[in-house]
Design an enzyme around this catalytic site. Structure first.
Site, PDB file in Angstrom:
ATOM      1  N   PRO A  88      -5.323   1.338  18.167  1.00 29.61           N
ATOM      2  CA  PRO A  88      -4.965   0.775  16.851  1.00 29.61           C
ATOM      3  C   PRO A  88      -5.024   1.752  15.681  1.00 29.61           C
ATOM      4  CG  PRO A  88      -7.141   0.030  17.534  1.00 29.61           C
ATOM      5  CD  PRO A  88      -6.586   0.796  18.683  1.00 29.61           C
ATOM      6  N   TYR A 141      -9.613   5.932   6.313  1.00 31.68           N
ATOM      7  CA  TYR A 141      -9.834   6.356   7.700  1.00 31.68           C
ATOM      8  C   TYR A 141     -10.834   7.497   7.634  1.00 31.68           C
ATOM      9  CZ  TYR A 141      -5.543   3.905   9.281  1.00 31.68           C
ATOM     10  OH  TYR A 141      -4.593   2.970   9.601  1.00 31.68           O
ATOM     11  N   LYS A 198       0.138   0.467  14.860  1.00 25.18           N
ATOM     12  CA  LYS A 198       1.528   0.382  15.326  1.00 25.18           C
ATOM     13  C   LYS A 198       1.852  -0.774  16.266  1.00 25.18           C
ATOM     14  CE  LYS A 198       3.103   3.788  13.046  1.00 25.18           C
ATOM     15  NZ  LYS A 198       3.715   3.357  11.792  1.00 25.18           N
ATOM     16  N   HIS A 202       0.844  -1.199   0.000  1.00 26.97           N
ATOM     17  CA  HIS A 202       0.000   0.000   0.000  1.00 26.97           C
ATOM     18  C   HIS A 202       0.875   1.244   0.000  1.00 26.97           C
ATOM     19  CE1 HIS A 202      -4.146  -1.611   1.366  1.00 26.97           C
ATOM     20  NE2 HIS A 202      -3.541  -2.431   0.543  1.00 26.97           N
ATOM     21  N   TYR A 244       3.548   6.958   9.576  1.00 26.91           N
ATOM     22  CA  TYR A 244       2.750   5.781   9.215  1.00 26.91           C
ATOM     23  C   TYR A 244       3.627   4.678   8.626  1.00 26.91           C
ATOM     24  CZ  TYR A 244      -1.546   3.290   8.082  1.00 26.91           C
ATOM     25  OH  TYR A 244      -2.556   2.361   8.044  1.00 26.91           O
TER      26      TYR A 244
HETATM   27  C1  PHB Z   1      -6.384  -3.731  10.104  1.00 28.21           C
HETATM   28  O1  PHB Z   1      -6.417  -3.992   8.893  1.00 28.21           O
HETATM   29  O2  PHB Z   1      -6.695  -4.584  10.957  1.00 28.21           O
HETATM   30  C2  PHB Z   1      -5.994  -2.385  10.555  1.00 28.21           C
HETATM   31  C3  PHB Z   1      -5.535  -1.473   9.617  1.00 28.21           C
HETATM   32  C4  PHB Z   1      -5.173  -0.202  10.039  1.00 28.21           C
HETATM   33  C5  PHB Z   1      -5.291   0.155  11.351  1.00 28.21           C
HETATM   34  C6  PHB Z   1      -5.750  -0.759  12.297  1.00 28.21           C
HETATM   35  C7  PHB Z   1      -6.104  -2.025  11.894  1.00 28.21           C
HETATM   36  O3  PHB Z   1      -4.965   1.408  11.727  1.00 28.21           O
END
Ligand code: PHB
Ligand code: APR
Length: 390
Positions: free
Chosen positions: A293, A201, A297, A72, A384
């Site tokens: 989450p 997000y 991280k 990604h 990130y």
């Molecule tokens: C996930 O795909 O489980 C995931 C992705 C990004 C995040 C948290 C969890 O910030």
């Protein structure tokens, strides 16, 4: 039994540490209270920083990730009814890889088995003792209920947030830094074609939502919810409707509902203990710190800790240099706190708080700034994809 490093916990931290030590010719034994099957199936997060990816590749455990992981090069931030992209590759020259944490665990266990390593699954009654002595011990009962005493040079507490290692440190030694957020995430895994290749997000008045994925046919999604949320009140249809509502607006992603194969509520907390060492016991990963989450991280921090710890053990056994072991906690905490800051910041910018309309306006202004200023976008992107290892 005797070993050099006794490792408690077969999550990413414990398994990666055992793997790195093996490569340095240092002997270890891993003990785990769950079954092998359980840890290999446990659904957790799934975003690997570039440094984590490189470490898996360089140490010979990245082959399946290279084939199945999804590269990604950016994420979308969605707010005010539209999406704006943060282009990691363009801003930092780096990317992340989406690959489930349990897949990393499977690959690491396979490597341990291949290398003939000692692992005990399904243990009970784990306890540690004599941490201040030269012969710290781990006691447990093996899968047959037989008592085992493992005498070590060092113990690595990789037993997660609810493990026994951190509580084994005498009262008064550790400083605890803690923040509990007034919300949680309801997470689902669904047999549904992901709406797009990259993560979304989304900040919305109804609450945050995150659209992630695991494969071209499996979608992973999260919804901000109450920490006491009763999952039984969330039939599949309600989940899909709520996610759709939180993504509404221009170019709203076209959700294709499918069977929900897993559901769960995750608490949101920031937590750090200092120092991460007491006598011969070293804490690594979730046993020493957890992050909400939002910045993806948790696993990356665990891997970063054990990289530092493995190098410190290598210096000790290889050259008799104990300076790096002595500096372990300080070395890790520098990077941990920066990552804590990032996870807290992403959480604060994206979730609905009880602060009302003023706070929400400030969040929208911040998102507008972050997605239009190259300096601000770069700040998000470089955190990130992962700050450099210490
Ligand atoms: C996930 O795909 O489980 C995931 C992705 C990004 C995040 C948290 C969890 O910030
Ligand atoms: N004895 C033996 N094993 C134990 C004990 C015990 N008393 N207590 C806990 N364990 C095991 C757990 O069953 C678990 O498999 O320790 C392991 C800890 O693994 P993780 O919780 O995965 O922690 P860590 O390896 O630090 O990885 C951090 O996991 O929780 C996620 O988001 C977090 O991605 C991050 C990652």
């Amino acid at each position: 039994m005797r070993t050099q490093v006794g490792i408690i916990g077969a999550g990413p931290a414990g398994l990666m540490l055992a793997h790195l030590l093996h490569r340095s010719g240092i002997e270890s034994v891993v003990i785990e209270s769950r079954s092998r099957d359980y840890v290999e199936q446990r659904i957790r997060a799934g975003v690997l920083e570039q440094g984590t990816v490189d470490l898996l590749n360089e140490t010979g455990v990245g082959e399946r990730m290279q084939r199945q992981g999804l590269v990604h090069a950016g994420i979308d931030l969605r707010f005010g009814g539209r999406s704006r992209r943060i282009a990691f590759d363009e801003l930092t020259g780096k990317h992340v890889v989406v690959y489930g944490q349990h897949e990393v665990v499977k690959d690491l266990i396979a490597a341990r088995v291949r290398d003939g390593a000692q692992m005990f699954f399904d243990v009970t009654g784990t306890a540690v003792a004599d941490l201040e002595s030269d012969r710290p011990v781990v006691r447990f009962r093996d899968a047959n209920g037989e008592p085992v005493e493992l005498v070590c040079d060092f113990i690595a507490g990789c037993d997660g947030f609810h493990g026994i290692c951190r509580p084994a440190i005498p009262e008064g030694v550790l400083s605890v830094y803690d923040r509990i957020y007034p919300f949680a995430w309801l997470g689902i895994l669904a047999e549904s074609k992901p709406v797009q290749d990259e993560l979304i997000y989304a900040n919305h008045e109804r609450g945050f939502t995150l659209i992630s994925l695991r494969s071209p046919t499996i979608t992973r999604m999260y919804l901000q919810c109450d920490p006491e949320e009763n999952i039984d009140e969330w039939p599949d249809e309600r989940i899909w409707d709520e996610i759709r509502a939180r993504l509404a607006g221009e170019d709203a992603p076209d959700l294709v509902p499918g069977p929900v194969i897993q559901k769960g509520v995750t608490a949101m907390r920031s937590y750090v203990v200092e120092p991460m060492q007491y006598g011969k016991l070293f804490l690594a990963g979730d046993s020493a710190h957890i992050v909400p989450p939002t910045g993806a991280k948790g696993m990356n921090l665990a891997i970063a800790d054990v990289k530092v710890l493995a190098e410190a053990f290598d210096a000790f056994y290889g050259r008799g240099d104990s300076g790096r072991l002595a500096a372990y906690s300080e070395t890790c905490l520098r990077r941990i706190w920066k990552t804590q800051r990032f996870s807290w910041w992403m959480t604060s910018m994206l979730h609905r708080f009880e602060g009302g309309a003023f706070d929400h306006r400030v969040q929208l202004a911040e998102l507008d700034y972050v997605t239009t200023s190259r300096a601000a976008s770069t700040t998000l992107a470089e955190n990130y994809v992962g700050l450099p290892f210490e």
